[in-house]
Scaffold this active site. Structure first.
Site, PDB file in Angstrom:
ATOM      1  N   ASP A  37      -4.337   3.737   2.748  1.00 31.20           N
ATOM      2  CA  ASP A  37      -5.723   3.329   2.987  1.00 31.20           C
ATOM      3  C   ASP A  37      -5.830   1.877   3.457  1.00 31.20           C
ATOM      4  OD1 ASP A  37      -5.137   1.980   0.665  1.00 31.20           O
ATOM      5  OD2 ASP A  37      -6.830   2.775  -0.493  1.00 31.20           O
ATOM      6  N   ASP A  75      -1.890  -1.465  -3.761  1.00 25.42           N
ATOM      7  CA  ASP A  75      -2.226  -0.742  -4.987  1.00 25.42           C
ATOM      8  C   ASP A  75      -1.153  -0.957  -6.051  1.00 25.42           C
ATOM      9  OD1 ASP A  75      -0.163   1.146  -4.138  1.00 25.42           O
ATOM     10  OD2 ASP A  75      -1.683   2.031  -2.831  1.00 25.42           O
ATOM     11  N   HIS A  81      -4.304 -17.853  -4.579  1.00 23.97           N
ATOM     12  CA  HIS A  81      -5.207 -17.002  -3.807  1.00 23.97           C
ATOM     13  C   HIS A  81      -6.436 -17.724  -3.295  1.00 23.97           C
ATOM     14  CE1 HIS A  81      -6.835 -17.141  -7.832  1.00 23.97           C
ATOM     15  NE2 HIS A  81      -7.995 -16.705  -7.371  1.00 23.97           N
ATOM     16  N   ASP A  82      -6.708 -18.918  -3.786  1.00 27.08           N
ATOM     17  CA  ASP A  82      -7.877 -19.677  -3.359  1.00 27.08           C
ATOM     18  C   ASP A  82      -7.543 -20.743  -2.325  1.00 27.08           C
ATOM     19  OD1 ASP A  82     -10.045 -18.490  -4.684  1.00 27.08           O
ATOM     20  OD2 ASP A  82      -9.519 -19.477  -6.565  1.00 27.08           O
ATOM     21  N   ASP A 121      -5.779 -11.229 -15.058  1.00 27.68           N
ATOM     22  CA  ASP A 121      -6.847 -12.151 -14.658  1.00 27.68           C
ATOM     23  C   ASP A 121      -8.167 -11.635 -15.229  1.00 27.68           C
ATOM     24  OD1 ASP A 121      -8.091 -14.255 -13.331  1.00 27.68           O
ATOM     25  OD2 ASP A 121      -6.964 -13.924 -11.492  1.00 27.68           O
ATOM     26  N   ASP A 177     -10.763 -16.752 -15.552  1.00 26.46           N
ATOM     27  CA  ASP A 177     -11.255 -17.290 -14.285  1.00 26.46           C
ATOM     28  C   ASP A 177     -12.512 -18.126 -14.479  1.00 26.46           C
ATOM     29  OD1 ASP A 177     -11.350 -17.194 -11.227  1.00 26.46           O
ATOM     30  OD2 ASP A 177     -13.318 -16.404 -11.776  1.00 26.46           O
ATOM     31  N   GLU A 197      -9.083 -21.220 -15.904  1.00 28.43           N
ATOM     32  CA  GLU A 197      -9.148 -22.022 -14.687  1.00 28.43           C
ATOM     33  C   GLU A 197     -10.057 -23.218 -14.932  1.00 28.43           C
ATOM     34  OE1 GLU A 197     -10.357 -21.605  -9.987  1.00 28.43           O
ATOM     35  OE2 GLU A 197     -11.033 -20.130 -11.444  1.00 28.43           O
ATOM     36  N   ASP A 233       0.849  -1.195   0.000  1.00 27.10           N
ATOM     37  CA  ASP A 233       0.000   0.000   0.000  1.00 27.10           C
ATOM     38  C   ASP A 233       0.880   1.240   0.000  1.00 27.10           C
ATOM     39  OD1 ASP A 233      -2.010   1.907   0.400  1.00 27.10           O
ATOM     40  OD2 ASP A 233      -1.991   1.620   2.576  1.00 27.10           O
TER      41      ASP A 233
END
Length: 576
Positions: A60, A64, A355-356, A133, A235, A289, A56
Site C-alpha cells: 500500500d 508497517d 523525525h522533526d 512514543d 511527546d 520531549e 512496506d
C-alpha cells in the site's frame, strides 16, 4: 568566521529520556567515572524508526510493523540495543500519527496488535529493547474523549480538554505551531466554545489539571508496560502544564513561545506522580520531549533525587544548523557546555537528527557526491564517540540525504503545508520560502528507507506515500552492505567500538582546539584509558598540532585508508 555551507535544516530537538535494560550491555555496569553512577541505560545505543517509511510488506506504499519484523536481523547487525518507534496507534493521521484516536489500538496502515506482539517478541529475542512514543500533551479530535467533550458542556469528558466559553469573548491569544494563522484557539459551534490546540486544530490539548485525565494516561502506560515494552517517549510533554486562567502573554509569544509554554507550574507534580504510579513500578524508559529552558530546569527533570526522569535530550542546539550554513565553533561550544553541565550529575543523550528535522548529512555535513560518504561517516563518528546515550535515526547509517522538492504540492507534512499558507498570508517572498523549505522540511527526514537499487528502493511494491530519493540506486543497504568502506559498515564499526570501550560511554570529555574553525577535536578519558577524536568539518585538507598525537598513535577508527597527521576533507579519526 568561516562558516560551513552544506545544506542544513532546523537543528536539534529537545526531550528527556529515561531508559531500559539492554541485552548488549551489562545489566550492572562495573566501571565508574568522576562520580557518575554507571547504569545500563547510559550504555545503550538507540535506533529511531519512522514506521511509515521503513518497510512496506502489503503493497500500500506505507511502512508497517511486519516490515520492521522482516528487517530485525538488519537492525541487530547495526550493533544498536534499543529501537524508538514513532507513534503506531490508531489515528486519522493529520500529523503522521501524533494525533491519536485510540491509545490501545494499532493504526490500520501499520497492522494489528498481533503484529505488534510478534514485533516485540522478535526484538527481545535479539536483545533489542522497544521504546514507544506516547502522545499525551494532546489527542486527536477524533478520540472518543474529545468527541464526547465537544458534544455538550455537561459531558463527563469536557474537562479532559481546555475550553473557553464564547460568551466570555475571544480568549487571549495563544500561538499554534502548526495552525496556518498561528492561532491556538479553535471555535467549535456545537457548544459555542473555543478549544485549545498548541499544534494542529485536529490535536486538541489535554487538560493535565484534571486528575481523571491523568489516571487515564497512567492506565494507558500500564497497558503497554504490561505488554512488555521497555520505554516511553512522552511527546511535547514540556507543554502539558498550563495556567488555565489563560492570562494575556507578551507580544513576543509567537517568536518566543518556549518561554511561555514550557515547564509551567504543575509539570513536576505530574511527572513525580507518573513516576510513582507507573515508571518506578516497571523496568521501562520514559522520554519527555523537552528538557527545560535552562540548565536548572533540565536538572530538575533528570537528577536522580527528583524521581522524575533520567536523561536530558538537550534542545539547545536547535538553531545551530541553518539554511546557508553554521559555525563549527558554535557547535563545539554548545555540545561542550551541555557536557560540562552534566559531567557529574544527570545524564545526556546525543543526537543530530530525528523525525522533526531534515537529514543529518544535509544539515551538518556536505551532501554533494564527492563528500557525502566521508561527512556521513564523520557525523556518525561524532555521534558515537561523545559522552551520553546516542540516538541514531533510520537511514543516517547509510548517509541518506535530503530530497529535492520544488513545489508545495510535493510535501505531506502539515507543518510545511500550513507554514506555506501562513507565509502567503504574511506576504512573504514565496520563492525564498520554498527554497528554505527545501532545505529544512521534516519531509526530508521521512522519505522511504533505501534498501536496494530495485523499484522504489526495495521499500514497497507500490508508489510510496512519499517519493524515494533519486539517489537510491547508489545509496542503499544492499550496495553498502557489500562495500567494506561504506557509510553503513563504518557505522557498524563505530557501534562495536563504543560497545566494547566504556571510555566512550563514561569517559571524561575534554575539548581541544576550541577556536579552530574546521576541526572538532576532543579526548575521552577513563582511568588509564584515553581516546583522541579528530573530526575535520570541512572540504579542505587541514594540518593540526596536538601533543596528544605523540602519545596516542594506534588508529581505532578512520574513515579514510590512512592517517598521516593531516586531516583530509571530512576525515574522522579515533586514536588510542
Amino acid at each position: 568566521m568561516k562558516r560551513i555551507c552544506a545544506r542544513f535544516a532546523a537543528g536539534l530537538l529537545l526531550g528527556v529520556l529515561t531508559a531500559c535494560t539492554s541485552g548488549q550491555t551489562p545489566s550492572t555496569a562495573t566501571v565508574s567515572a568522576g562520580g557518575v553512577e554507571p547504569e545500563w541505560w547510559k550504555e545503550i545505543i538507540v535506533y529511531q524508526i519512522y514506521p511509515r517509511s521503513f518497510q512496506d510488506t502489503d503493497g500500500d506504499g506505507v511502512g508497517d510493523l511486519n516490515g520492521i519484523i522482516e528487517r530485525l536481523d538488519y537492525i541487530e547487525s547495526l550493533g544498536v540495543s534499543a529501537v524508538w518507534l514513532n507513534p503506531i496507534y490508531a489515528s486519522p493521521n493529520d500529523d503522521n500519527g501524533y494525533d491519536v484516536s485510540d491509545y490501545r489500538d494499532i493504526m490500520a496502515d501499520f497492522g494489528t496488535m498481533a503484529d505488534f506482539d510478534r514485533l516485540l517478541v522478535g526484538m527481545h529475542e535479539r536483545d533489542i529493547k522497544l521504546i514507544m512514543d506516547i502522545v499525551v500533551n494532546h489527542s486527536s479530535d477524533e478520540h472518543p474523549w474529545f468527541q464526547s467533550a465537544r458534544s455538550s458542556r455537561d459531558s463527563p469528558y469536557r474537562d479532559y480538554y481546555h475550553w473557553w466559553p464564547a460568551e466570555r469573548g475571544k480568549p487571549n491569544h495563544r500561538y499554534s505551531l502548526f495552525d496556518s494563522e498561528g492561532d491556538a484557539w479553535k471555535y467549535d459551534s456545537t457548544t459555542n466554545s473555543y478549544y485549545l490546540h498548541y499544534f494542529a486544530e485536529g490535536q486538541p490539548d489535554l487538560n493535565w489539571e484534571n486528575p481523571e485525565l491523568r489516571r487515564e494516561v497512567y492506565d494507558i502506560l500500564r497497558f503497554w508496560a504490561e505488554k512488555g515494552v521497555d520505554g516511553f517517549r512522552l511527546d511535547a510533554f514540556q507543554f502539558a502544564a498550563k495556567d488555565t486562567t489563560f492570562p494575556k502573554f507578551p507580544d513576543d509569544l509567537d517568536e518566543n513561545f518556549m518561554q511561555y509554554y514550557a515547564m509551567q507550574d504543575g509539570l513536576h507534580d505530574y511527572l513525580r506522580e507518573m513516576n510513582a504510579e507507573v515508571l518506578s513500578r516497571y523496568e521501562v524508559m520514559s522520554v519527555a520531549e523537552g528538557a527545560g529552558r535552562n540548565f536548572r530546569e533540565a536538572h530538575e527533570l533528570v537528577d536522580a533525587d527528583r524521581n522524575e526522569l533520567d536523561m536530558a535530550y538537550a534542545f539547545d542546539g536547535v538553531d545551530i544548523p541553518k539554511y546557508g550554513g553554521y559555525a563549527l565553533t558554535t557547535m563545539k561550544e554548545v555540545f561542550s557546555r551541555w557536557d560540562a553541565e552534566f559531567a557529574e550529575k544527570g545524564w545526556l543523550s546525543i543526537f543530530l537528527s530525528n523525525h522533526d528535522q531534515a537529514r543529518m548529512v544535509s544539515r551538518w555535513g556536505n551532501d554533494r557526491p564527492a563528500y557525502r560518504a566521508a561527512s556521513a561517516k564523520l557525523l556518525n563518528t561524532f555521534l558515537l564517540s561523545m559522552r551520553g546515550t546516542p540516538y541514531a535515526y533510520y537511514g543516517d547509517e547509510l548517509g541518506m540525504t535530503n530530497i529535492d522538492f520544488d513545489a508545495i504540492e510535493d510535501y505531506q507534512d502539515i507543518a510545511a503545508i500550513n507554514g506555506y499558507k501562513r507565509a502567503q498570508s504574511q506576504g512573504r517572498d514565496m520563492d525564498q520560502f520554498l527554497e528554505e523549505l527545501n532545505f529544512t522540511s521534516r519531509d526530508n527526514g521521512r522519505t522511504p528507507m533505501q534498501w536496494s537499487d530495485s523499484t522504489y528502493a526495495g521499500f514497497s511494491s507500490a508508489a510510496p506515500w512519499l517519493p524515494v530519493n533519486d539517489n537510491f540506486e547508489s545509496v542503499n543497504v544492499r550496495a553498502e552492505d557489500a562495500d567494506p568502506e561504506s557509510v553503513l559498515n563504518h557505522f557498524r564499526r563505530m557501534t562495536a567500538l563504543r560497545n566494547e570501550n566504556k571510555v566512550l560511554v563514561y569517559g571524561d570529555y575534554e575539548l581541544l582546539l576550541p577556536d579552530h574553525e574546521q576541526v572538532y577535536a576532543y579526548t575521552r578519558t577513563l582511568g588509564e584509558e584515553q581516546m583522541l577524536v579528530l573530526l575535520n568539518f570541512s572540504s579542505e585538507t587541514v594540518t593540526i598540532e596536538l601533543p596528544q598525537l605523540e602519545q596516542l598513535t594506534e588508529v581505532a577508527i578512520n574513515n579514510y585508508p590512512a592517517f598521516t597527521g593531516e586531516l583530509a576533507p571530512w576525515q574522522a579519526v579515533v586514536l588510542q
